[in-house]
Design a protein around this motif. Structure first.
Motif, PDB file in Angstrom:
ATOM      1  N   MET A  27       0.843  -1.201   0.000  1.00 16.63           N
ATOM      2  CA  MET A  27       0.000   0.000   0.000  1.00 16.63           C
ATOM      3  C   MET A  27       0.876   1.247   0.000  1.00 16.63           C
ATOM      4  O   MET A  27       1.835   1.339   0.768  1.00 16.63           O
ATOM      5  N   MET A  28       0.560   2.208  -0.862  1.00 16.83           N
ATOM      6  CA  MET A  28       1.281   3.477  -0.857  1.00 16.83           C
ATOM      7  C   MET A  28       0.973   4.243   0.420  1.00 16.83           C
ATOM      8  O   MET A  28      -0.159   4.223   0.904  1.00 16.83           O
ATOM      9  N   THR A  29       1.994   4.882   0.938  1.00 20.75           N
ATOM     10  CA  THR A  29       1.813   5.695   2.136  1.00 20.75           C
ATOM     11  C   THR A  29       2.234   7.132   1.842  1.00 20.75           C
ATOM     12  O   THR A  29       3.220   7.367   1.127  1.00 20.75           O
ATOM     13  N   GLY A  30       1.486   8.063   2.391  1.00 18.89           N
ATOM     14  CA  GLY A  30       1.806   9.459   2.145  1.00 18.89           C
ATOM     15  C   GLY A  30       1.485  10.337   3.328  1.00 18.89           C
ATOM     16  O   GLY A  30       0.803   9.918   4.272  1.00 18.89           O
ATOM     17  N   TRP A  31       2.000  11.541   3.282  1.00 25.64           N
ATOM     18  CA  TRP A  31       1.686  12.569   4.264  1.00 25.64           C
ATOM     19  C   TRP A  31       0.912  13.690   3.592  1.00 25.64           C
ATOM     20  O   TRP A  31       1.182  14.036   2.438  1.00 25.64           O
ATOM     21  N   LEU A  32      -0.013  14.232   4.340  1.00 23.08           N
ATOM     22  CA  LEU A  32      -0.652  15.488   3.966  1.00 23.08           C
ATOM     23  C   LEU A  32      -0.151  16.523   4.959  1.00 23.08           C
ATOM     24  O   LEU A  32      -0.523  16.512   6.123  1.00 23.08           O
ATOM     25  N   VAL A  33       0.738  17.407   4.505  1.00 26.03           N
ATOM     26  CA  VAL A  33       1.330  18.399   5.402  1.00 26.03           C
ATOM     27  C   VAL A  33       0.436  19.637   5.447  1.00 26.03           C
ATOM     28  O   VAL A  33       0.115  20.226   4.413  1.00 26.03           O
ATOM     29  N   VAL A  34       0.038  20.013   6.654  1.00 23.94           N
ATOM     30  CA  VAL A  34      -0.806  21.189   6.863  1.00 23.94           C
ATOM     31  C   VAL A  34      -0.126  22.098   7.882  1.00 23.94           C
ATOM     32  O   VAL A  34       0.824  21.704   8.560  1.00 23.94           O
ATOM     33  N   ASN A  35      -0.630  23.299   8.018  1.00 18.24           N
ATOM     34  CA  ASN A  35      -0.053  24.236   8.975  1.00 18.24           C
ATOM     35  C   ASN A  35      -0.557  23.951  10.385  1.00 18.24           C
ATOM     36  O   ASN A  35      -1.759  23.794  10.592  1.00 18.24           O
ATOM     37  N   GLY A  36       0.361  23.880  11.332  1.00 17.38           N
ATOM     38  CA  GLY A  36      -0.013  23.532  12.696  1.00 17.38           C
ATOM     39  C   GLY A  36      -0.592  24.678  13.499  1.00 17.38           C
ATOM     40  O   GLY A  36      -1.069  24.473  14.615  1.00 17.38           O
ATOM     41  N   PHE A  37      -0.582  25.879  12.933  1.00 16.45           N
ATOM     42  CA  PHE A  37      -1.032  27.043  13.687  1.00 16.45           C
ATOM     43  C   PHE A  37      -2.276  27.694  13.087  1.00 16.45           C
ATOM     44  O   PHE A  37      -2.828  28.618  13.678  1.00 16.45           O
ATOM     45  N   LEU A  38      -2.710  27.193  11.954  1.00 12.80           N
ATOM     46  CA  LEU A  38      -3.872  27.754  11.280  1.00 12.80           C
ATOM     47  C   LEU A  38      -5.106  26.945  11.683  1.00 12.80           C
ATOM     48  O   LEU A  38      -5.293  25.807  11.246  1.00 12.80           O
ATOM     49  N   LYS A  39      -5.929  27.526  12.524  1.00 12.20           N
ATOM     50  CA  LYS A  39      -7.107  26.835  13.033  1.00 12.20           C
ATOM     51  C   LYS A  39      -8.341  27.316  12.275  1.00 12.20           C
ATOM     52  O   LYS A  39      -8.800  28.441  12.450  1.00 12.20           O
ATOM     53  N   SER A  40      -8.862  26.473  11.406  1.00 10.42           N
ATOM     54  CA  SER A  40     -10.004  26.853  10.587  1.00 10.42           C
ATOM     55  C   SER A  40     -10.763  25.610  10.152  1.00 10.42           C
ATOM     56  O   SER A  40     -10.165  24.629   9.698  1.00 10.42           O
ATOM     57  N   GLY A  41     -12.085  25.665  10.278  1.00  5.14           N
ATOM     58  CA  GLY A  41     -12.910  24.555   9.835  1.00  5.14           C
ATOM     59  C   GLY A  41     -12.791  24.310   8.350  1.00  5.14           C
ATOM     60  O   GLY A  41     -12.886  23.169   7.878  1.00  5.14           O
ATOM     61  N   LYS A  42     -12.549  25.380   7.585  1.00  5.39           N
ATOM     62  CA  LYS A  42     -12.415  25.256   6.135  1.00  5.39           C
ATOM     63  C   LYS A  42     -11.210  24.386   5.778  1.00  5.39           C
ATOM     64  O   LYS A  42     -11.277  23.526   4.905  1.00  5.39           O
ATOM     65  N   PHE A  43     -10.089  24.591   6.475  1.00  6.99           N
ATOM     66  CA  PHE A  43      -8.891  23.800   6.205  1.00  6.99           C
ATOM     67  C   PHE A  43      -9.055  22.373   6.717  1.00  6.99           C
ATOM     68  O   PHE A  43      -8.586  21.426   6.089  1.00  6.99           O
ATOM     69  N   ASP A  44      -9.694  22.218   7.848  1.00  4.11           N
ATOM     70  CA  ASP A  44      -9.930  20.876   8.381  1.00  4.11           C
ATOM     71  C   ASP A  44     -10.794  20.057   7.428  1.00  4.11           C
ATOM     72  O   ASP A  44     -10.572  18.850   7.253  1.00  4.11           O
ATOM     73  N   GLU A  45     -11.773  20.705   6.816  1.00  4.52           N
ATOM     74  CA  GLU A  45     -12.668  20.012   5.886  1.00  4.52           C
ATOM     75  C   GLU A  45     -11.898  19.494   4.674  1.00  4.52           C
ATOM     76  O   GLU A  45     -12.110  18.363   4.220  1.00  4.52           O
ATOM     77  N   LEU A  46     -10.980  20.293   4.154  1.00  5.45           N
ATOM     78  CA  LEU A  46     -10.172  19.854   3.018  1.00  5.45           C
ATOM     79  C   LEU A  46      -9.293  18.671   3.394  1.00  5.45           C
ATOM     80  O   LEU A  46      -9.132  17.728   2.609  1.00  5.45           O
ATOM     81  N   ALA A  47      -8.733  18.699   4.601  1.00  2.00           N
ATOM     82  CA  ALA A  47      -7.899  17.590   5.054  1.00  2.00           C
ATOM     83  C   ALA A  47      -8.708  16.301   5.116  1.00  2.00           C
ATOM     84  O   ALA A  47      -8.234  15.226   4.709  1.00  2.00           O
ATOM     85  N   ARG A  48      -9.941  16.399   5.611  1.00  2.00           N
ATOM     86  CA  ARG A  48     -10.807  15.209   5.671  1.00  2.00           C
ATOM     87  C   ARG A  48     -11.124  14.703   4.265  1.00  2.00           C
ATOM     88  O   ARG A  48     -11.178  13.478   4.035  1.00  2.00           O
ATOM     89  N   MET A  49     -11.340  15.611   3.341  1.00  2.00           N
ATOM     90  CA  MET A  49     -11.632  15.210   1.964  1.00  2.00           C
ATOM     91  C   MET A  49     -10.457  14.440   1.368  1.00  2.00           C
ATOM     92  O   MET A  49     -10.641  13.435   0.664  1.00  2.00           O
ATOM     93  N   PHE A  50      -9.241  14.898   1.637  1.00  2.00           N
ATOM     94  CA  PHE A  50      -8.061  14.192   1.147  1.00  2.00           C
ATOM     95  C   PHE A  50      -7.972  12.800   1.764  1.00  2.00           C
ATOM     96  O   PHE A  50      -7.712  11.808   1.072  1.00  2.00           O
TER      97      PHE A  50
END
Length: 302
Positions: A1-24
């Motif tokens: 199985m391929m393994t990957g990281w989704l790198v996001v900003n640790g200081f940006l707190k926003s539901g909009k960004f969290d939603e995109l992470a869940r979609m990925f």
């Protein structure tokens, strides 16, 4: 199985960004790819020491090296560091750097011969000095006339974008801007309050939307605009792909304006938010990006 990281900003707190992470993550699971969310604050860049090159375990702790990284942040140094470890990073650190700075974006588009509004870059000054002399505006005013667009080089969602209708307004914008890194741009009257967002993945447009506003010269949804699905012409699709390639993006949201002689490129976004595109067109950009990364394993030497 391929393994990957989704790198996001640790200081940006926003539901909009969290939603995109869940979609990925949902898209990766459906495609049998293991995708782990990593905050940039979890991965401090560690260089130097007695042994060169720095080994993976010493640099990023006791974790398995991923097959790839989808870099959904603008921490360019971290992206460069991961690339130095031989990890394929999408988008590359260089393309993120170019898209994050509108001055570099337009220089890249210009060198590639991509149609865009006439754009003038602000002269460099030191932040501790600012623009103590505004005589350089004479030449900008002569070349662009009024109204003209002024943009801070770093900004998203249509923020830090201004419309100057007179010399007085232009000088006020410069004095009040939070940055001395600016671009001055031809105002495309035919595109007032409307533009196109085309989502490019690989070398094709996977979806598009028409954005419009009845009250603002900007069409951004965050600025109060509206949207609907759109079927781009062949010319618009070719232009969007050319723009993404000009800045080196594997995937990008390309904004087009309605020029009098045809479409022109307004901006290229390496980390374009795509939930609105899903809502108005049904196209799942996260899924298309994961599919693209999978295909690259067969075409690139990882």
């Amino acid at each position: 199985m391929m393994t990957g990281w989704l790198v996001v900003n640790g200081f940006l707190k926003s539901g909009k960004f969290d939603e995109l992470a869940r979609m990925f993550c949902d898209a990766a699971e459906c495609l049998s790819v293991s995708l782990e969310i990593k905050r940039n604050s979890d991965c401090p860049v560690t260089v130097g020491g007695a042994v060169l090159p720095v080994d993976w375990q010493a640099a990023l702790g006791n974790c398995k090296k991923p097959d790839f990284v989808i870099f959904w942040d603008k921490d360019i140094l971290l992206a460069q560091f991961l690339e130095s470890m031989g990890i394929p990073v999408f988008n590359s650190s260089r393309s993120i750097e170019i898209c994050d700075d509108k001055r570099k974006t337009h220089l890249s588009l210009y060198k590639a011969g991509v149609p865009m509004p006439v754009t003038i870059l602000s002269p460099m000054t030191f932040h501790t000095i600012g623009y103590s002399d505004l005589n350089f505006l004479d030449l900008i005013q002569e070349r662009l006339s009024f109204p003209m667009i002024v943009k801070e080089a770093f900004g998203s969602f249509g923020e830090q974008v201004y419309l100057a209708r007179s010399r007085k307004q232009l000088e006020q914008i410069i004095k009040q801007a939070s940055s001395t890194e600016l671009i001055f741009q031809q105002y495309i009257a035919a595109s007032r309050g409307r533009d196109l967002r085309l989502q490019v993945v690989g070398r094709r447009v996977i979806g598009a939307m028409y954005r419009y506003s009845d009250t603002d010269f900007r069409a951004n949804i965050t600025a109060g605009g509206h949207m609907r699905g759109y079927r781009p012409t062949d010319q618009e699709q070719r232009l969007a792909v050319r723009a993404a390639q000009a800045v080196g993006c594997d995937f990008a949201g390309v904004d087009l304006l309605f020029g009098e002689d045809g479409p022109v490129v307004c901006e290229v976004n390496s980390n374009a938010h795509f939930k609105n595109l899903l809502d108005c067109s049904g196209v799942n950009t996260a899924e298309e990006i994961i599919k693209y990364v999978i295909r690259q394993k067969d075409t690139r030497q990882w």
